[in-house]
Design a protein around this motif. Structure first.
Motif, PDB file in Angstrom:
ATOM      1  N   GLU A 296      76.612 -19.593 -39.322  1.00 25.54           N
ATOM      2  CA  GLU A 296      77.433 -19.371 -38.137  1.00 25.54           C
ATOM      3  C   GLU A 296      78.517 -18.320 -38.365  1.00 25.54           C
ATOM      4  N   ILE A 297      79.028 -18.214 -39.572  1.00 25.90           N
ATOM      5  CA  ILE A 297      80.070 -17.209 -39.818  1.00 25.90           C
ATOM      6  C   ILE A 297      79.464 -15.806 -39.859  1.00 25.90           C
ATOM      7  N   GLU A 298      78.201 -15.695 -40.262  1.00 19.24           N
ATOM      8  CA  GLU A 298      77.516 -14.410 -40.214  1.00 19.24           C
ATOM      9  C   GLU A 298      77.323 -13.979 -38.761  1.00 19.24           C
ATOM     10  N   VAL A 299      77.015 -14.949 -37.898  1.00 17.01           N
ATOM     11  CA  VAL A 299      76.877 -14.672 -36.460  1.00 17.01           C
ATOM     12  C   VAL A 299      78.204 -14.192 -35.888  1.00 17.01           C
ATOM     13  N   PHE A 300      79.298 -14.824 -36.311  1.00 16.18           N
ATOM     14  CA  PHE A 300      80.622 -14.431 -35.839  1.00 16.18           C
ATOM     15  C   PHE A 300      80.940 -12.992 -36.249  1.00 16.18           C
ATOM     16  N   PHE A 301      80.678 -12.639 -37.495  1.00 15.37           N
ATOM     17  CA  PHE A 301      80.925 -11.277 -37.961  1.00 15.37           C
ATOM     18  C   PHE A 301      80.071 -10.276 -37.186  1.00 15.37           C
ATOM     19  N   ARG A 302      78.828 -10.634 -36.927  1.00  9.93           N
ATOM     20  CA  ARG A 302      77.948  -9.745 -36.166  1.00  9.93           C
ATOM     21  C   ARG A 302      78.509  -9.516 -34.768  1.00  9.93           C
ATOM     22  N   ASP A 303      78.995 -10.588 -34.132  1.00 10.50           N
ATOM     23  CA  ASP A 303      79.513 -10.479 -32.764  1.00 10.50           C
ATOM     24  C   ASP A 303      80.732  -9.563 -32.688  1.00 10.50           C
ATOM     25  N   ILE A 304      81.708  -9.745 -33.581  1.00 13.75           N
ATOM     26  CA  ILE A 304      82.914  -8.924 -33.469  1.00 13.75           C
ATOM     27  C   ILE A 304      82.634  -7.459 -33.796  1.00 13.75           C
ATOM     28  N   LYS A 305      81.626  -7.205 -34.639  1.00 13.86           N
ATOM     29  CA  LYS A 305      81.312  -5.825 -34.980  1.00 13.86           C
ATOM     30  C   LYS A 305      80.492  -5.139 -33.893  1.00 13.86           C
ATOM     31  N   ILE A 310      85.541  -2.444 -33.147  1.00 14.54           N
ATOM     32  CA  ILE A 310      86.147  -2.781 -34.432  1.00 14.54           C
ATOM     33  C   ILE A 310      85.527  -2.017 -35.606  1.00 14.54           C
ATOM     34  N   LYS A 311      84.436  -1.326 -35.390  1.00 15.90           N
ATOM     35  CA  LYS A 311      83.798  -0.580 -36.476  1.00 15.90           C
ATOM     36  C   LYS A 311      84.389   0.817 -36.624  1.00 15.90           C
ATOM     37  N   THR A 312      85.011   1.326 -35.553  1.00 17.88           N
ATOM     38  CA  THR A 312      85.767   2.575 -35.622  1.00 17.88           C
ATOM     39  C   THR A 312      87.156   2.300 -35.059  1.00 17.88           C
ATOM     40  N   PHE A 313      88.139   3.089 -35.458  1.00  9.44           N
ATOM     41  CA  PHE A 313      89.515   2.784 -35.113  1.00  9.44           C
ATOM     42  C   PHE A 313      90.178   3.959 -34.400  1.00  9.44           C
ATOM     43  N   ILE A 314      91.090   3.639 -33.482  1.00  7.97           N
ATOM     44  CA  ILE A 314      91.760   4.666 -32.682  1.00  7.97           C
ATOM     45  C   ILE A 314      93.025   5.180 -33.365  1.00  7.97           C
ATOM     46  N   GLY A 315      93.403   4.575 -34.496  1.00  9.25           N
ATOM     47  CA  GLY A 315      94.536   5.034 -35.295  1.00  9.25           C
ATOM     48  C   GLY A 315      94.190   4.942 -36.765  1.00  9.25           C
ATOM     49  N   ILE A 323      96.474  -3.940 -35.927  1.00  2.68           N
ATOM     50  CA  ILE A 323      96.635  -4.269 -34.507  1.00  2.68           C
ATOM     51  C   ILE A 323      95.274  -4.322 -33.817  1.00  2.68           C
ATOM     52  N   GLN A 324      94.403  -3.362 -34.125  1.00  7.02           N
ATOM     53  CA  GLN A 324      93.090  -3.332 -33.477  1.00  7.02           C
ATOM     54  C   GLN A 324      92.242  -4.538 -33.868  1.00  7.02           C
ATOM     55  N   ILE A 325      92.340  -4.975 -35.121  1.00  4.42           N
ATOM     56  CA  ILE A 325      91.566  -6.142 -35.559  1.00  4.42           C
ATOM     57  C   ILE A 325      92.111  -7.421 -34.935  1.00  4.42           C
ATOM     58  N   THR A 327      93.856  -7.776 -32.145  1.00  3.23           N
ATOM     59  CA  THR A 327      93.581  -7.818 -30.705  1.00  3.23           C
ATOM     60  C   THR A 327      92.093  -8.056 -30.439  1.00  3.23           C
ATOM     61  N   ALA A 328      91.233  -7.637 -31.385  1.00  3.40           N
ATOM     62  CA  ALA A 328      89.804  -7.968 -31.266  1.00  3.40           C
ATOM     63  C   ALA A 328      89.608  -9.474 -31.379  1.00  3.40           C
ATOM     64  N   LEU A 329      90.334 -10.120 -32.278  1.00  2.00           N
ATOM     65  CA  LEU A 329      90.233 -11.569 -32.427  1.00  2.00           C
ATOM     66  C   LEU A 329      90.766 -12.292 -31.191  1.00  2.00           C
ATOM     67  N   ILE A 330      91.831 -11.761 -30.584  1.00  2.00           N
ATOM     68  CA  ILE A 330      92.329 -12.333 -29.326  1.00  2.00           C
ATOM     69  C   ILE A 330      91.272 -12.195 -28.241  1.00  2.00           C
ATOM     70  N   THR A 331      90.598 -11.046 -28.212  1.00  2.00           N
ATOM     71  CA  THR A 331      89.539 -10.809 -27.217  1.00  2.00           C
ATOM     72  C   THR A 331      88.379 -11.789 -27.394  1.00  2.00           C
ATOM     73  N   ILE A 332      87.942 -12.001 -28.634  1.00  2.00           N
ATOM     74  CA  ILE A 332      86.814 -12.910 -28.865  1.00  2.00           C
ATOM     75  C   ILE A 332      87.213 -14.343 -28.525  1.00  2.00           C
ATOM     76  N   LEU A 333      88.483 -14.689 -28.718  1.00  2.00           N
ATOM     77  CA  LEU A 333      88.971 -16.013 -28.329  1.00  2.00           C
ATOM     78  C   LEU A 333      88.886 -16.188 -26.816  1.00  2.00           C
ATOM     79  N   LEU A 334      89.361 -15.194 -26.052  1.00  2.00           N
ATOM     80  CA  LEU A 334      89.294 -15.259 -24.585  1.00  2.00           C
ATOM     81  C   LEU A 334      87.843 -15.323 -24.105  1.00  2.00           C
ATOM     82  N   LEU A 335      86.967 -14.559 -24.743  1.00  2.00           N
ATOM     83  CA  LEU A 335      85.557 -14.559 -24.353  1.00  2.00           C
ATOM     84  C   LEU A 335      84.910 -15.926 -24.577  1.00  2.00           C
ATOM     85  N   LYS A 336      85.217 -16.547 -25.707  1.00  2.00           N
ATOM     86  CA  LYS A 336      84.603 -17.839 -26.016  1.00  2.00           C
ATOM     87  C   LYS A 336      85.154 -18.945 -25.124  1.00  2.00           C
TER      88      LYS A 336
END
Length: 393
Positions: A296-305, A310-315, A323-325, A327-336
């Motif tokens: 399940e943790i491999e599935v989680f890593f696949r989903d966020i990537k 999250i694989k490329t960064f704007i700064g 900050i980008q990572i 906020t990605a975790l906040i996004t995945i929390l809202l999605l779930k």
């Protein structure tokens, strides 16, 4: 039909009072000129939901929502330079603390009833994933001689499939070293791969009454103390169940206690999996099922990537990456959370794609989550055209 956009309704799931409290504690709005912490959060969440690839995309994307920005709690769309400057300057711990606060308030909604595992104790899955970076641009992210990377050390809650602890380090930090400060909950179980064969760390877990199920290395030196009986008619994939002690004097000094060793046949991959645990009460099959749940943790890593930006960064600064990572975790929390409360059985990838397509459409969020494909109403039967002057018929 809702009067506010889908994105605005998603943002409203974040408790502004919690966020304001964190802003006051961190003083992250001190000296800011217009681009406050809330605008920064909304901009970065838009980055992930819309999968924007640059600060230009974020700025232009929010600017295109003219007339709807007030529903997001911001007065105007930020400029490219404002986003870049604050990504470098504003403390990333603000977004880290916001994630953990939202996990407490919203995380229970995302938790699912446990089906496969029959034990009642909390189960946590431990692993790390690497995100490659260009060393010439991210010179702080040391990994190898000519490569840069960050490593996300994650402790995932099995029920909610959300991280309860995240440690973001340079890519060169070993998996086990990044797990030294994970929270230890008495009576819980931590499941991990062979990279966590760290006997001093496992000894600390054992002393804190935390159970572990770890895949041990092939070169483990041990002495068998007792053979345990194998089930006769069930769990035929259990090849061995024994109690051992470490034979290497150095290792034994680090972990002096007994360890249980369970060998399981993995039919899917046609290989044997050798596990060690400090739990001597559970059935051998339960030990095997616990390790199998690690996927399940491999599935989680696949989903966020794959689903988030999250694989490329704007700064390129360390703070911007953090900050980008976060906020990605906040996004995945809202999605779930949205996936959990929806009546429609969304796949997470479909939910992300549909939100991206409808991000500024004015639809009632819950109805859209429950019925994303609105059915066409059938016309009433035997409906005939009315007669204008019936008295002349």
């Amino acid at each position: 039909m809702s009067n506010i956009t889908l994105f605005s309704q998603i943002i409203k799931k974040i408790d502004r009072s919690i966020f304001k409290k964190l802003v006051n504690e961190k003083q992250t709005d001190k000296g800011c000129k217009g681009f406050d912490s809330w605008t920064h959060l909304v901009s970065m969440l838009f980055c992930h939901f819309a999968k924007s690839t640059s600060v230009r995309d974020i700025s232009n994307g929010l600017r295109s929502a003219t007339g709807n920005l007030n529903h997001l709690g911001i007065s105007k769309a930020p400029s490219k330079s404002s986003i870049s400057y604050q990504n470098k300057r504003r403390d990333s711990d603000l977004f880290k603390e916001l994630y953990y606060s939202l996990l407490k308030s919203l995380g229970q909604q995302a938790s699912l009833k446990r089906v496969k595992l029959k034990i009642k104790v909390p189960v946590y899955l431990l692993d790390a994933t690497v995100i490659s970076l260009c060393l010439s641009m991210f010179d702080w992210a040391k990994f190898r001689t000519q490569k840069g990377a960050v490593k996300i050390h994650t402790l995932l809650d099995y029920d909610g499939k959300l991280p309860v602890y995240v440690n973001i380090t340079e890519g060169s930090v070993a998996d086990n070293k990044g797990a030294y400060n994970i929270p230890l909950e008495k009576g819980s179980v931590i499941v991990a791969d062979r990279y966590y064969n760290d006997f001093p760390m496992l000894n600390v877990w054992d002393s804190k009454e935390v159970f572990f199920v770890i895949r041990h290395k092939e070169n483990l030196s041990y002495k068998s103390i007792k053979e345990r009986e194998l089930p006769e008619n069930t769990a035929q994939h259990i090849l061995k169940d024994e109690e051992i002690e470490l034979a290497n004097p150095i290792s034994k000094n680090k972990y002096p206690g007994k360890i249980r060793r369970v060998v399981v046949w993995d039919e899917d991959n046609e290989q044997t999996i050798e596990l060690i645990t400090n739990n001597f009460k559970w059935a051998a099959q339960t030990i095997g099922d616990l390790y199998k749940s690690r996927w399940e943790i491999e599935v989680f890593f696949r989903d966020i990537k794959q689903l988030l930006h999250i694989k490329t960064f704007i700064g390129t600064s360390k703070n911007a990456v953090m900050i980008q990572i976060w906020t990605a975790l906040i996004t995945i929390l809202l999605l779930k959370v949205m996936k959990a409360v929806a009546k429609y059985r969304w796949h997470l990838s479909n939910l992300v794609a549909f939100i991206r397509l409808n991000i500024f459409v004015k639809i009632e969020l819950q109805k859209w989550l429950d019925r994303p494909f609105e059915e066409h109403k059938k016309p009433p039967k035997n409906k005939s055209q009315g007669v204008l002057f019936p008295e002349y018929l």
